[in-house]
Design an enzyme around this catalytic site. Structure first.
Site, PDB file in Angstrom:
ATOM      1  N   GLU A 111      10.166 -12.596 -23.982  1.00  0.00           N
ATOM      2  CA  GLU A 111       9.183 -11.646 -23.911  1.00  0.00           C
ATOM      3  C   GLU A 111       9.833 -10.225 -23.374  1.00  0.00           C
ATOM      4  OE1 GLU A 111       6.134 -11.669 -20.821  1.00  0.00           O
ATOM      5  OE2 GLU A 111       7.308 -12.805 -19.668  1.00  0.00           O
ATOM      6  N   GLU A 119       9.514 -21.479 -18.159  1.00  0.00           N
ATOM      7  CA  GLU A 119       9.617 -20.229 -17.551  1.00  0.00           C
ATOM      8  C   GLU A 119      10.863 -19.326 -18.031  1.00  0.00           C
ATOM      9  OE1 GLU A 119       7.308 -18.356 -16.852  1.00  0.00           O
ATOM     10  OE2 GLU A 119       8.071 -16.567 -15.720  1.00  0.00           O
ATOM     11  N   CYS A 174       0.886  -1.115  -0.180  1.00  0.00           N
ATOM     12  CA  CYS A 174       0.104   0.145   0.092  1.00  0.00           C
ATOM     13  C   CYS A 174       0.916   1.192  -0.025  1.00  0.00           C
ATOM     14  CB  CYS A 174      -0.841  -0.078   1.148  1.00  0.00           C
ATOM     15  SG  CYS A 174      -2.017  -1.288   1.279  1.00  0.00           S
ATOM     16  N   ASN A 232      -0.311  -0.170   6.498  1.00  0.00           N
ATOM     17  CA  ASN A 232       0.284  -1.271   5.378  1.00  0.00           C
ATOM     18  C   ASN A 232       0.716  -2.395   6.020  1.00  0.00           C
ATOM     19  OD1 ASN A 232       1.397  -2.402   3.047  1.00  0.00           O
ATOM     20  ND2 ASN A 232       3.116  -0.806   3.006  1.00  0.00           N
ATOM     21  N   GLY A 233       0.358  -3.680   5.455  1.00  0.00           N
ATOM     22  CA  GLY A 233       0.640  -4.803   6.092  1.00  0.00           C
ATOM     23  C   GLY A 233      -0.624  -5.797   6.324  1.00  0.00           C
ATOM     24  N   LYS A 255      10.548 -15.840 -20.053  1.00  0.00           N
ATOM     25  CA  LYS A 255      11.048 -14.544 -19.396  1.00  0.00           C
ATOM     26  C   LYS A 255      11.957 -14.004 -20.600  1.00  0.00           C
ATOM     27  CE  LYS A 255       9.023 -13.435 -16.833  1.00  0.00           C
ATOM     28  NZ  LYS A 255       8.012 -14.318 -16.865  1.00  0.00           N
ATOM     29  N   ARG A 306       1.793   1.290  -6.269  1.00  0.00           N
ATOM     30  CA  ARG A 306       1.769   0.524  -5.112  1.00  0.00           C
ATOM     31  C   ARG A 306       0.815  -0.236  -4.680  1.00  0.00           C
ATOM     32  NH1 ARG A 306       6.463   1.030  -1.647  1.00  0.00           N
ATOM     33  NH2 ARG A 306       5.372   0.178   0.098  1.00  0.00           N
ATOM     34  N   TRP A 320      -3.900  -1.708  -1.563  1.00  0.00           N
ATOM     35  CA  TRP A 320      -3.644  -2.886  -2.313  1.00  0.00           C
ATOM     36  C   TRP A 320      -4.071  -3.809  -1.494  1.00  0.00           C
ATOM     37  CZ3 TRP A 320      -2.786  -4.201  -7.152  1.00  0.00           C
ATOM     38  CH2 TRP A 320      -2.460  -5.459  -7.576  1.00  0.00           C
ATOM     39  N   HIS A 336      14.901 -36.650 -28.915  1.00  0.00           N
ATOM     40  CA  HIS A 336      13.378 -37.041 -29.898  1.00  0.00           C
ATOM     41  C   HIS A 336      13.465 -35.820 -30.933  1.00  0.00           C
ATOM     42  CE1 HIS A 336      12.650 -40.284 -27.504  1.00  0.00           C
ATOM     43  NE2 HIS A 336      12.706 -39.653 -26.272  1.00  0.00           N
TER      44      HIS A 336
HETATM   45  C1  AGP Z   1       4.222 -13.571 -17.826  1.00  0.00           C
HETATM   46  O1  AGP Z   1       5.675 -12.816 -17.649  1.00  0.00           O
HETATM   47  C2  AGP Z   1       3.410 -12.720 -18.876  1.00  0.00           C
HETATM   48  N1  AGP Z   1       3.379 -11.491 -18.564  1.00  0.00           N
HETATM   49  C3  AGP Z   1       2.227 -13.593 -19.185  1.00  0.00           C
HETATM   50  O2  AGP Z   1       2.616 -14.815 -19.504  1.00  0.00           O
HETATM   51  C4  AGP Z   1       1.282 -13.788 -17.905  1.00  0.00           C
HETATM   52  O3  AGP Z   1       1.977 -14.706 -17.003  1.00  0.00           O
HETATM   53  C5  AGP Z   1      -0.015 -14.370 -18.431  1.00  0.00           C
HETATM   54  O4  AGP Z   1      -0.625 -13.586 -19.242  1.00  0.00           O
HETATM   55  C6  AGP Z   1      -1.073 -14.776 -17.364  1.00  0.00           C
HETATM   56  O5  AGP Z   1      -1.451 -13.587 -16.506  1.00  0.00           O
HETATM   57  P1  AGP Z   1      -2.462 -13.369 -15.159  1.00  0.00           P
HETATM   58  O6  AGP Z   1      -1.455 -14.460 -14.281  1.00  0.00           O
HETATM   59  O7  AGP Z   1      -2.585 -12.115 -14.698  1.00  0.00           O
HETATM   60  O8  AGP Z   1      -3.613 -14.223 -15.647  1.00  0.00           O
END
Ligand code: AGP
Length: 637
Positions: free
Chosen positions: A514, A507, A25, A124-125, A511, A50, A98, A530
């Site tokens: 993207e 993942e 927050c 906040n907390g 990262k 925040r 938040w 394979h």
């Molecule tokens: C993750 O780095 C991306 N921004 C994207 O894959 C994201 O995880 C996905 O759009 C799901 O979003 P959400 O968790 O808000 O549903």
């Protein structure tokens, strides 16, 4: 140069050091000659990132408190103040929320009042023991107007003031009763020119002005007025007046403080001194994980989950679980499968949300659908929920956004407490989703009797040790930052993993692609032979996530996979347990990980991959927080 990447060469971040930032927050307090309304609204604006579920302001004017608060963005509060002006004042507090306890409504917005409006308080907390305190106050006739834990503190403060204590001593009596993480900031209509605050495990910083003083969650809110600040320590109470700042311990003892000069500009201040929100959020993960674990074990030593509105008797009839999510959240779901199946022996399917309802899934009343979403607004995931409920399945959502559409349309919710995630590339969203998935699996094992209480508590204790181990990884980034600097012209980078390391590979690839726009792909290490191994050529960088040693034969098979690609010229970047000599022997670059149970290794292995992606994109000169073609929340199918 490299080291400054983490802190941007800045000194203290204006909040407790990176990785220790608590809930998100935004809090502002002011006392001085300026128009408090303007100072507080400007400060809240600087901290809107925040939290933006609601906003509120309380000022002292002519011996009483005026308050305005509205759900939604700060603009709603500004509009309210235009249509319903608040009297001029030189003393006040403000808050952007938040939501953690209680949805984003006007009633739940801060500030909250005590003593029939004599005192106002923002927080906040999370106050872990608020339910017990609320019951005690209710039994004494206190009437609550909100669902928040904060209002409990406001009424405790009000009753202390009514008993004759001054504001500082009243605050001292309140914090003595609270458990959890909190920053409290308060005003009293009968204590002019004064704002009092207290902090435990949650940020608070003093802005030191000339004839005026400020309090805030971070320096962004007052940096335009002063660059002189005091960082408050743990369990401290501060009283600010226009010409004085008094700091004492919760026990009343004199406190030592650390004044410092802030040499940031405003933009850097909003990011806590980091260059990107993403980098800041990477380093917030230890605290976000700790906050997500807070309050999950009750006084009987049992695991408890918030808003689990599905009867235990129903959970005992579940014979299939389907996890549904998108992107990073989907990768968290893949890891959840391994943990939940291992602990509960319930079959778990994992679906990409946009595929789920078109495959005509087999769903019965005994099916539990679990959705994972940081934003809580992802259209694909929301449509999956609606389809599942039409088929009479129960739906539990894991979400980071209190009151979002997805939690509202679910039967039960497990909230992560990562705070707002601003960077489009999800980082703390992912690791706190994993925590929630583990908690769900252990909760199901508890209610279904698959695991004894001591086994569950032992695993929860392992999770509670994760933040410290995350810090160890985040304090040792020299190698991965150097590696990033040598990767800028790579045409492609592969990621391999086995068991829970496979979703980590997916993942890590997501990262990188993207935010750096480099081609990257994750594979199950055993799948390489394979077909994909044909991609391996001399010098091709391949990250490999190696399971902990002694994990059956999975560890040895991954070491063999490393040898296979290395024999074909790949440059192997190996993430493995510190001291794993076998894995190190075939590593061109070795990224050591602290020892953790196999199922929990993704919480650590993903960190260097997040840092690597952020650094590559930074060095390539791209906008890390807002990559091309992407949005933070995909609200279209
Ligand atoms: C993750 O780095 C991306 N921004 C994207 O894959 C994201 O995880 C996905 O759009 C799901 O979003 P959400 O968790 O808000 O549903």
């Amino acid at each position: 140069m490299i080291e400054t990447r983490r802190h941007q060469g800045f000194g203290p971040t204006g909040v407790s050091s990176p990785g220790k930032v608590a809930f998100m927050c935004g809090i502002v307090g002011y006392v001085g000659p300026r128009d408090a309304r303007s100072v507080i609204l400007a400060g809240l604006k600087r901290m809107e990132y925040r939290g933006y579920d609601s906003a509120g302001i309380a000022l002292v004017a002519d011996g009483h408190i005026d308050i305005r608060k509205k759900s939604g963005k700060l603009a709603n509060l500004v509009a309210e103040l235009e249509s319903n002006p608040i009297p001029a004042s030189h003393q006040g507090i403000g808050h952007t929320r938040w939501a953690t306890h209680g949805g984003p409504t006007d009633d739940n917005a801060h500030p909250h009042l005590g003593a029939a409006g004599r005192v106002a308080l923002v927080h906040n907390g999370i106050i872990e023991n608020f339910a017990t305190l609320k019951a005690e106050l209710s039994a004494q006739g206190v009437v609550f107007t909100s669902q928040t834990d904060t209002e409990v503190a406001a009424h405790l403060l009000g009753r202390a003031i009514e008993s004759g204590l001054g504001l500082v001593e009243a605050m001292r009596s309140v914090v003595a009763r609270l458990e959890g993480a909190f920053t409290l900031v308060a005003i009293d209509s009968q204590t002019p020119d004064t704002v009092v605050a207290a902090r435990r495990n949650s940020p608070l910083v003093v802005g030191v002005g000339q004839g005026e003083n400020f309090l805030a969650s971070d320096v962004a809110s007052f940096i335009e007025y002063t660059q002189e600040a005091i960082e408050l320590g743990q369990d401290q109470i501060v009283e600010i007046k226009p010409d004085s700042i008094e700091v004492t311990g919760f026990d009343g003892s004199p406190a030592t403080t650390r004044p410092y000069h802030i040499d940031w500009d405003l933009s850097a201040a909003e990011k806590g001194g980091y260059d990107w929100f993403m980098r800041k959020e990477i380093f917030e993960q230890p605290k976000a994980v700790a906050d997500t674990l807070l309050g999950r074990i009750n006084t009987d030593g049992e695991l408890v989950l918030d808003e689990m509105n599905i009867e235990v008797s129903e959970l005992r009839t579940i014979d299939k679980i389907i996890v549904v999510a998108c992107g990073t959240a989907y990768h968290a779901g893949l890891i959840a499968k391994y943990a939940i199946e291992h602990w509960t022996r319930i079959p778990v399917e994992v679906d990409i949300a946009s595929e789920f309802r078109y495959r005509d899934p087999v769903i019965h009343r005994s099916t539990l659908v679990v959705t994972i979403s940081q934003s809580g607004e992802t259209a694909d995931t929301l449509q999956a929920i609606r389809h599942a409920r039409e088929q009479h399945a129960k739906v539990i959502s894991i979400c980071n956004t209190n009151g979002a559409t997805i939690p509202r349309e679910s039967d039960a919710v497990i909230y992560t407490h990562a705070g707002p995630e601003i960077g489009v590339a999800s980082t703390k969203g992912f690791t706190t989703q994993l925590i929630a998935c583990y908690l769900l699996g252990l909760y199901l094992a508890q209610v279904r009797g698959n695991k004894f209480g001591d086994e569950i508590r032992s695993l929860v204790e392992e999770l509670e040790a994760i933040p410290e181990k995350m810090d160890q990884v985040l304090d040792d980034l020299e190698t991965v930052l150097t590696l990033a600097g040598n990767s800028l012209s790579e045409p492609s980078i592969l990621f391999l993993g086995r068991h829970v390391g496979y979703p980590v590979a997916l993942e890590g690839a997501l990262k990188l692609k993207e935010i750096s726009y480099l081609h990257a792909e994750g594979f199950a290490a055993g799948e390489l032979k394979h077909g994909p191994i044909a991609l391996v050529d001399k010098g091709l960088p391949i990250f490999v996530v190696v399971p902990p040693q002694g994990r059956d034969q999975i560890h040895d098979k991954v070491v063999s996979n490393i040898q296979e690609v290395r024999a074909r010229g790949a440059r192997t970047i190996v993430l493995a347990e510190r001291g794993d000599e076998e894995a190190m022997a075939f590593a061109d670059v070795f990224l050591p990980l602290p020892v953790v149970p196999t199922l929990f290794q993704p919480l650590l292995a993903i960190l260097p991959l997040q840092v690597y992606a952020c650094e590559v994109a930074t060095l390539k000169g791209y906008d890390v927080d807002q990559p091309r073609n992407l949005a933070k929340s995909v609200t279209v199918e």
